[in-house]
Write an enzyme that holds these catalytic residues in place. Structure first.
Site, PDB file in Angstrom:
ATOM      1  CB  ALA A  72     -55.948 104.242  73.527  1.00 15.91           C
ATOM      2  CG  LEU A  74     -63.136 101.744  80.593  1.00 10.77           C
ATOM      3  CD1 LEU A  74     -63.554 103.263  79.729  1.00 10.77           C
ATOM      4  CD2 LEU A  74     -63.542 100.985  80.122  1.00 10.77           C
ATOM      5  CE1 TYR A 139     -57.320  99.352  83.435  1.00 13.91           C
ATOM      6  CE2 TYR A 139     -56.076 100.064  85.553  1.00 13.91           C
ATOM      7  CZ  TYR A 139     -56.004  99.460  83.855  1.00 13.91           C
ATOM      8  OH  TYR A 139     -54.721 100.374  83.850  1.00 13.91           O
ATOM      9  CG  ASN A 166     -51.416 104.878  92.193  1.00 14.86           C
ATOM     10  OD1 ASN A 166     -51.077 103.674  91.653  1.00 14.86           O
ATOM     11  ND2 ASN A 166     -51.714 104.624  92.992  1.00 14.86           N
TER      12      ASN A 166
END
Length: 298
Positions: A72, A74, A139, A166
């Site tokens: 979890a 953002l 971030y 990625n």
């Protein structure tokens, strides 16, 4: 204890990675329970907001997991509100660690998903876990802060840190690059707007990423930080060419200056040798195979 009797807690289970993680662990005999911030009627799901320390403690005391995979977060770098990154990724993770430590049972392994974004724009080429971090946005700073904060818990909890590069797969949101490109090819769009086509990036397959996480849960290299990457870089031109080859559809690429970052690093590749040592036999499919799977998805 066999895997069959182990309870795995996945935070962010309803996210892109969370759904694949749940399937991976269930396929290997774990009992999977998940949390997320949204209400849901899905089985084995508990609504628990990372920013609510009190309810998190109640949930963990009840679940008492054998392993924890903390996904979890953002994640979208373009998210507008910087504060939210720190509230969720840093403070939220601290609340979770506190709740695990207080739950009355020490898990076998607590895997925290950080991000290769912590390496930032300072380093070109092959990045190892010892490459100095140089985060370039809120971030990435929130994720690096989370890593440092988690070290304060190392004497109390068996923490393993991952830095995924990625990765993509069926079901990922179109605000991620490969998914955006794939969706344009799937609907046979005539034109796509992208940024710098000559950046080279390391792309993995989400199915391989969750297999790596499961392998690390079982190896439990406590205190270590582990890159999860393919070790191979592809340019965006490569990605477009592969999609054209797979679909037979030609697309016109226009470069939107708004998508070009001023300080963009030309090549970012993750050294995955530590992961391959810890999880023997681990591999990620070739990018062509991942793209073919995504392009073919029903």
């Amino acid at each position: 204890m066999t895997q069959a009797s182990k309870r795995a807690l996945i935070t962010g289970i309803q996210g892109f990675t969370g759904r694949y993680m749940a399937a991976e662990l269930e396929a290997h005999g774990y009992e999977v329970v998940g949390t997320g911030s949204q209400a849901s009627t899905e089985p084995r799901y508990v609504q628990a907001d990372l920013t609510d320390a009190v309810s998190l403690r109640t949930v963990l005391a009840d679940l008492q997991p054998d392993v924890v995979v903390h996904l979890a977060a953002l994640a979208f770098v373009g998210h507008g509100v910087a504060d939210a990154f720190y509230q969720v990724n840093l403070i939220g993770t601290r609340n979770l660690l506190e709740a695990i430590a207080a739950c009355g049972k020490t898990p076998d392994c607590v895997l925290l998903a950080s991000s290769a974004n912590v390496y930032g724009n300072a380093s070109d080429g092959m990045l190892g876990e010892d490459t100095p971090p140089a985060p370039a946005n809120d971030y990435a700073v929130s994720k690096l802060g989370m890593e440092y904060m988690a070290r304060l818990w190392q004497d109390r909890l068996p923490i393993v840190m991952t830095r995924p590069f990625n990765y993509s797969g069926v079901g990922q949101g179109e605000n991620f690059l490969l998914s955006k490109i794939v969706s344009h090819f799937r609907r046979r769009a005539p034109v796509i707007e992208l940024g710098n086509l000559d950046v080279w990036r390391d792309f993995s397959d989400v199915r391989a990423v969750v297999a790596a996480y499961r392998g690390l849960l079982e190896a439990a290299p406590v205190g270590q930080t582990v890159n999860v990457s393919s070790g191979v870089a592809h340019s965006l031109r490569d990605v477009i060419a592969l999609c054209e080859q797979i679909t037979g559809h030609r697309i016109e690429v226009t470069v939107n200056p708004a998508f070009v970052r001023a300080n963009e690093v030309k090549t970012l590749t993750g050294d995955n040798s530590r992961l391959r040592r810890l999880v023997p036999g681990w591999a990620t499919p070739a990018l062509q195979d991942t793209l073919a799977w995504m392009l073919d998805a029903r």
